[in-house]
Design a protein around this motif. Structure first.
Motif, PDB file in Angstrom:
ATOM      1  N   LEU A 115     -53.508 -29.537  -0.797  1.00 30.93           N
ATOM      2  CA  LEU A 115     -54.596 -28.818  -1.453  1.00 30.93           C
ATOM      3  C   LEU A 115     -54.768 -27.470  -0.761  1.00 30.93           C
ATOM      4  O   LEU A 115     -54.808 -27.394   0.470  1.00 30.93           O
ATOM      5  CB  LEU A 115     -55.904 -29.620  -1.397  1.00 30.93           C
ATOM      6  N   PHE A 116     -54.835 -26.410  -1.559  1.00 27.70           N
ATOM      7  CA  PHE A 116     -54.980 -25.066  -1.014  1.00 27.70           C
ATOM      8  C   PHE A 116     -56.265 -24.461  -1.558  1.00 27.70           C
ATOM      9  O   PHE A 116     -56.497 -24.435  -2.769  1.00 27.70           O
ATOM     10  CB  PHE A 116     -53.790 -24.189  -1.404  1.00 27.70           C
ATOM     11  N   LEU A 117     -57.108 -23.951  -0.651  1.00 27.92           N
ATOM     12  CA  LEU A 117     -58.413 -23.403  -1.008  1.00 27.92           C
ATOM     13  C   LEU A 117     -58.452 -21.924  -0.642  1.00 27.92           C
ATOM     14  O   LEU A 117     -58.100 -21.548   0.482  1.00 27.92           O
ATOM     15  CB  LEU A 117     -59.510 -24.165  -0.245  1.00 27.92           C
ATOM     16  N   SER A 118     -58.866 -21.061  -1.578  1.00 22.12           N
ATOM     17  CA  SER A 118     -58.914 -19.622  -1.340  1.00 22.12           C
ATOM     18  C   SER A 118     -60.229 -19.046  -1.830  1.00 22.12           C
ATOM     19  O   SER A 118     -60.594 -19.203  -2.995  1.00 22.12           O
ATOM     20  CB  SER A 118     -57.753 -18.928  -2.064  1.00 22.12           C
ATOM     21  N   LEU A 119     -60.931 -18.364  -0.905  1.00 24.40           N
ATOM     22  CA  LEU A 119     -62.183 -17.697  -1.243  1.00 24.40           C
ATOM     23  C   LEU A 119     -62.079 -16.230  -0.813  1.00 24.40           C
ATOM     24  O   LEU A 119     -62.172 -15.920   0.375  1.00 24.40           O
ATOM     25  CB  LEU A 119     -63.378 -18.347  -0.538  1.00 24.40           C
ATOM     26  N   PRO A 120     -61.826 -15.309  -1.746  1.00 27.73           N
ATOM     27  CA  PRO A 120     -61.796 -13.887  -1.382  1.00 27.73           C
ATOM     28  C   PRO A 120     -63.187 -13.414  -0.969  1.00 27.73           C
ATOM     29  O   PRO A 120     -64.198 -13.880  -1.495  1.00 27.73           O
ATOM     30  CB  PRO A 120     -61.334 -13.202  -2.667  1.00 27.73           C
ATOM     31  N   VAL A 121     -63.216 -12.504   0.001  1.00 29.77           N
ATOM     32  CA  VAL A 121     -64.480 -11.903   0.434  1.00 29.77           C
ATOM     33  C   VAL A 121     -64.442 -10.445  -0.003  1.00 29.77           C
ATOM     34  O   VAL A 121     -63.601  -9.671   0.453  1.00 29.77           O
ATOM     35  CB  VAL A 121     -64.658 -12.020   1.957  1.00 29.77           C
ATOM     36  N   TYR A 122     -65.343 -10.089  -0.897  1.00 30.00           N
ATOM     37  CA  TYR A 122     -65.259  -8.795  -1.580  1.00 30.00           C
ATOM     38  C   TYR A 122     -65.897  -7.676  -0.759  1.00 30.00           C
ATOM     39  O   TYR A 122     -66.930  -7.092  -1.124  1.00 30.00           O
ATOM     40  CB  TYR A 122     -65.902  -8.895  -2.958  1.00 30.00           C
ATOM     41  N   ALA A 123     -65.233  -7.350   0.341  1.00 37.10           N
ATOM     42  CA  ALA A 123     -65.625  -6.206   1.174  1.00 37.10           C
ATOM     43  C   ALA A 123     -64.387  -5.742   1.927  1.00 37.10           C
ATOM     44  O   ALA A 123     -63.731  -6.550   2.578  1.00 37.10           O
ATOM     45  CB  ALA A 123     -66.737  -6.591   2.139  1.00 37.10           C
ATOM     46  N   SER A 124     -64.061  -4.462   1.817  1.00 34.68           N
ATOM     47  CA  SER A 124     -62.819  -3.997   2.416  1.00 34.68           C
ATOM     48  C   SER A 124     -62.878  -2.498   2.686  1.00 34.68           C
ATOM     49  O   SER A 124     -63.581  -1.756   1.997  1.00 34.68           O
ATOM     50  CB  SER A 124     -61.638  -4.309   1.491  1.00 34.68           C
ATOM     51  N   VAL A 125     -62.113  -2.061   3.683  1.00 35.31           N
ATOM     52  CA  VAL A 125     -61.969  -0.649   4.016  1.00 35.31           C
ATOM     53  C   VAL A 125     -60.671  -0.146   3.405  1.00 35.31           C
ATOM     54  O   VAL A 125     -59.637  -0.803   3.488  1.00 35.31           O
ATOM     55  CB  VAL A 125     -61.941  -0.426   5.541  1.00 35.31           C
ATOM     56  N   GLN A 126     -60.723   1.033   2.779  1.00 34.52           N
ATOM     57  CA  GLN A 126     -59.539   1.603   2.139  1.00 34.52           C
ATOM     58  C   GLN A 126     -59.364   3.068   2.550  1.00 34.52           C
ATOM     59  O   GLN A 126     -60.324   3.750   2.878  1.00 34.52           O
ATOM     60  CB  GLN A 126     -59.685   1.549   0.607  1.00 34.52           C
ATOM     61  N   GLU A 127     -58.140   3.559   2.534  1.00 34.34           N
ATOM     62  CA  GLU A 127     -57.813   4.986   2.612  1.00 34.34           C
ATOM     63  C   GLU A 127     -58.457   5.710   3.790  1.00 34.34           C
ATOM     64  O   GLU A 127     -59.194   6.674   3.621  1.00 34.34           O
ATOM     65  CB  GLU A 127     -58.243   5.692   1.315  1.00 34.34           C
ATOM     66  N   ALA A 128     -58.187   5.267   4.992  1.00 34.19           N
ATOM     67  CA  ALA A 128     -58.706   5.956   6.166  1.00 34.19           C
ATOM     68  C   ALA A 128     -57.929   7.249   6.417  1.00 34.19           C
ATOM     69  O   ALA A 128     -56.713   7.288   6.288  1.00 34.19           O
ATOM     70  CB  ALA A 128     -58.612   5.050   7.388  1.00 34.19           C
ATOM     71  N   LYS A 129     -58.643   8.316   6.759  1.00 29.10           N
ATOM     72  CA  LYS A 129     -58.006   9.582   7.127  1.00 29.10           C
ATOM     73  C   LYS A 129     -58.940  10.335   8.062  1.00 29.10           C
ATOM     74  O   LYS A 129     -60.139  10.024   8.158  1.00 29.10           O
ATOM     75  CB  LYS A 129     -57.683  10.425   5.888  1.00 29.10           C
TER      76      LYS A 129
END
Length: 488
Positions: free
Chosen positions: A185-199
């Motif tokens: 059994l495989f369980l996946s819960l995405p967490v909707y918070a992320s950092v993108q495109e650092a410069k």
């Protein structure tokens, strides 16, 4: 790195971001029962209807996988029915589609423990953004039952090379025979918070990035951690800075915010870490990057960026890699003068390139010539570009206008939004020329190095006063090149 938490703890913190649960099960017949081989459970921000449509689309693409002893079946639940799934797994029996599937042993989903990781390899996703996720294998049975020859023949008659092909296609999970995947059994819960495109903006001294998150996800903060690099290649935290945000854009419950933190004159070898954390579950996402690799691309190698505006990279590479394909040309007097000026610049510590046949800045579409330059040279301080024009005779008005225009093109089209300074200079074989030529509305002064000042530069070299040439280039009105003999 995030701390390990349970499914229940995670749902208490981020459960408001989910709308549905996507269930896909692989089952084998044993007697009159369907036994679970693998069940994949995904939590989703999409509606139950959207998830069902996705499952139907997969079946249209790959076909319904049903044979006498093997099935891949789908089901969806609203997130509000999470407790139904939890109780079913605890009892060891799942209703998926039209069949009852028996687990090899009960599983308490709410007690499963894992951490939140940015990079996941098991599941494939059609999400626009790669989200951090809580993922865990549960149960205690490897799917050895998929290895049987009889099952292989049965699915071969349906057009599948192996059970794993069917599972990969319809469950969208990466698994193969003999692979390192886990249990049943495989369980996946995405967490909707992320950092993108650092410069990093060298003009504003700002670490800039995009922070994306679900509008229902609250109690999160973003911090920038500035780490100073040491000679022994270790890094030590220099400063922690809470990020500030602006320019919010929302699209289908996902909000994008522009974030920034001020780092005052960091070294290119320093590191910046951008961390997202939640007051209940700890760290969610983290991006670690070296300053050098997030500054504007033209600023990483100023001379290379400028040269490519004159000579396309493909031609430049051809000159280095296949020199036999380039025909040699005899030098004229003017070309020899440019070459010798480049020698002088090299002796002064510059990194010069004589452009030769690539001296024209051409429009990228029409190839119409807009301006020309004879030499590009990287400044020793590595934050400037010397743009040189050379003429043996007395320079004309158009020589200065052309040089000024070339510098404007480079400043606006190559080094815009960088801290790179572009310096013009004109070399001439004439005598007794003015120190500089003022041009343009901004009273730009173009330094002039004539034959007399060439001789002065040679004097300065022998006296170890190379810095005086740099001062002259930066401000020719106040820092003229004087012969050392004038001081006696």
């Amino acid at each position: 790195m995030s701390a390990r938490i349970t499914t229940e703890e995670l749902l208490q913190a981020v459960g408001s971001t989910y709308q549905s649960i996507d269930i896909r099960s692989v089952a084998l017949r044993e007697g009159n029962k369907w036994i679970n081989v693998l069940t994949v459970v995904r939590f989703s921000r999409d509606s139950q209807k959207a998830v069902s449509e996705k499952q139907e689309e997969l079946q249209r693409l790959h076909g319904i996988v049903t044979s006498e002893n093997f099935r891949v079946v789908f089901s969806t639940l609203a997130y509000s029915e999470w407790r139904i799934l939890e109780e079913s797994c605890t009892k060891g029996s799942l209703k998926v589609g039209e069949i009852e599937i028996h687990l090899l042993e009960p599983v308490k989903l709410e007690e499963q423990r894992s951490d939140i990781r940015r990079h996941q390899n098991e599941l494939r996703s059609n999400e626009r953004w790669p989200w951090p996720a809580f993922q865990v294998w549960a149960g205690s049975h490897h799917p050895e039952k998929l290895h049987g020859e009889a099952l292989g023949r049965e699915l071969g008659g349906k057009g599948w090379s192996s059970p794993y092909d069917a599972i990969n296609s319809l469950c969208e999970i990466n698994m193969r025979q003999g692979g390192s995947y886990g249990y049943d059994l495989f369980l996946s819960l995405p967490v909707y918070a992320s950092v993108q495109e650092a410069k990093f903006s060298t003009t504003l001294n700002e670490l800039q990035f995009s922070y994306i998150h679900h509008t229902s996800l609250t109690n999160t903060k973003v911090v920038a951690i500035w780490k100073k690099a040491h000679a022994d290649r270790t890094t030590v935290v220099h400063q922690r800075i809470l990020a500030t945000f602006s320019n919010q854009v929302t699209e289908k419950e996902i909000q994008t915010e522009t974030g920034c933190a001020i780092l005052v004159n960091p070294a290119e070898t320093d590191q910046a870490e951008i961390k997202v954390f939640h007051d209940k579950i700890g760290e969610i996402d983290s991006v670690d990057c070296t300053i050098r690799y997030i500054i504007p691309v033209p600023e990483r190698n100023i001379l290379f960026a400028a040269v490519k505006r004159f000579c396309p990279q493909s031609q430049l590479e051809n000159s280095f890699i296949r020199p036999y394909s380039q025909k040699a040309k005899k030098l004229k007097e003017s070309a020899a003068f440019e070459l010798h000026v480049s020698w002088l610049l090299s002796i002064y510590g510059f990194s010069p390139i004589v452009l030769g046949e690539y001296e024209q800045i051409a429009d990228e579409t029409t190839r119409v010539n807009r301006a020309s330059v004879d030499i590009l040279a990287g400044l020793p301080r590595n934050k400037g570009l010397l743009v040189a024009a050379c003429t043996i005779g007395t320079p004309k008005e158009e020589d200065f206008l052309n040089l000024h225009h070339a510098c404007e093109i480079l400043s606006r089209e190559v080094f815009l939004n960088t801290s790179v300074a572009v310096y013009p200079v004109l070399f001439t074989g004439a005598l007794n020329m003015p120190t500089c030529k003022e041009i343009g509305e901004a009273f730009t002064a173009i330094p002039v190095v004539d034959s007399d000042r060439m001789a002065v530069l040679m004097e300065h070299l022998q006296a170890g006063l190379e810095v005086l040439f740099l001062e002259f280039i930066g401000n020719p009105r106040l820092c003229g090149l004087r012969s050392l003999k004038e001081d006696y």
